[in-house]
Design an enzyme around this catalytic site. Sequence first.
Site, short mmCIF file in Angstrom:
data_model
loop_
_atom_site.label_atom_id
_atom_site.label_comp_id
_atom_site.label_asym_id
_atom_site.label_seq_id
_atom_site.Cartn_x
_atom_site.Cartn_y
_atom_site.Cartn_z
N SER A 149 0.86 -1.18 0.00
CA SER A 149 0.00 0.00 0.00
C SER A 149 0.90 1.23 0.00
O SER A 149 2.05 1.17 0.47
CB SER A 149 -0.89 0.01 1.25
OG SER A 149 -1.46 1.29 1.46
N TYR A 162 -0.68 -0.29 10.44
CA TYR A 162 -0.93 -0.74 9.07
C TYR A 162 0.24 -0.38 8.17
O TYR A 162 0.71 -1.21 7.38
CB TYR A 162 -2.22 -0.09 8.57
CG TYR A 162 -2.59 -0.43 7.15
CD1 TYR A 162 -3.13 -1.66 6.82
CD2 TYR A 162 -2.40 0.51 6.13
CE1 TYR A 162 -3.49 -1.97 5.52
CE2 TYR A 162 -2.75 0.21 4.82
CZ TYR A 162 -3.28 -1.02 4.51
OH TYR A 162 -3.63 -1.32 3.22
#
Length: 274
Positions: A149, A162
């Site tokens: 990501s 994350y």
Amino acid sequence: MSSALDLFDLKGKTALVTGASKGIGRAIATGLAEAGADVALLARSTTALEEVAGEVEELGRRALVLTCDVTEGEQIRAAARTVLAEFGGLDVLVNNAGGIGHAGPFLDLEFDDWTRVLRLNLESTVHACQVFGRHMVERGTGSVVNLSSIAGLGGTPMLSHYAVTKAAVVSLTRTLAAEWAPAGVRVNALAPGWVRTDLTSTFFADPRATENLLAAVPSGAFGVPREVVGSAVYLAGDASRGVTGSCLVVDGGTTCFVGGPQMLGFLQHGRIPA
């Protein structure tokens, strides 16, 4: 004579996609099937996987449903045994399963928040790479696509846990690419930006938050799962035969834009005041 389009043809290939029941994973799974691959679908929801399997089979490809919790190494190993027995081998592994969990400032996150996200985003990728990577290295061929990501490519306030896992996925990708290249196995990462999925729905629930997020996307639009498919098909097949250890960013220009939302506003109006 073969054409350039033949490089994107996955006929005769077998693939496995984790987190294939929805969102980006579902789009990639059906996209690989459209390109000609038979696809093993792995996630926790059997019902949702059966729906995706129906879509794959409508495309004339074989689908294999594997209900599995990717945070459990033994479940992944059991799934691998089934895949290899049913398909006879695996050509493409897409490690897509992941999640965010609770979001918030670093000091407000509990250690359990870190543990859950580390297991889901990083340990599951490690388990799958160990199992299927061994198979591919022994065969002397294969392509691994790990979903990272843009959160893992820079500082990401409110998503520290994350972001760390996604940065680790990029690091793991590059290390495995170097280790497995002599065996003919390629390993690459995909780093989407803000994509509208169930995973990100809470971030888009607040109109003000949505406006602020969009202000940092030069393309002026959030992504949709289908926009990630072409990149996944490219990395899966012969079109990217010379590519390994890369991180392909699909983010509407977000990570290349350093001017901030105010600068973007000027650009959209076609001028910067003196």
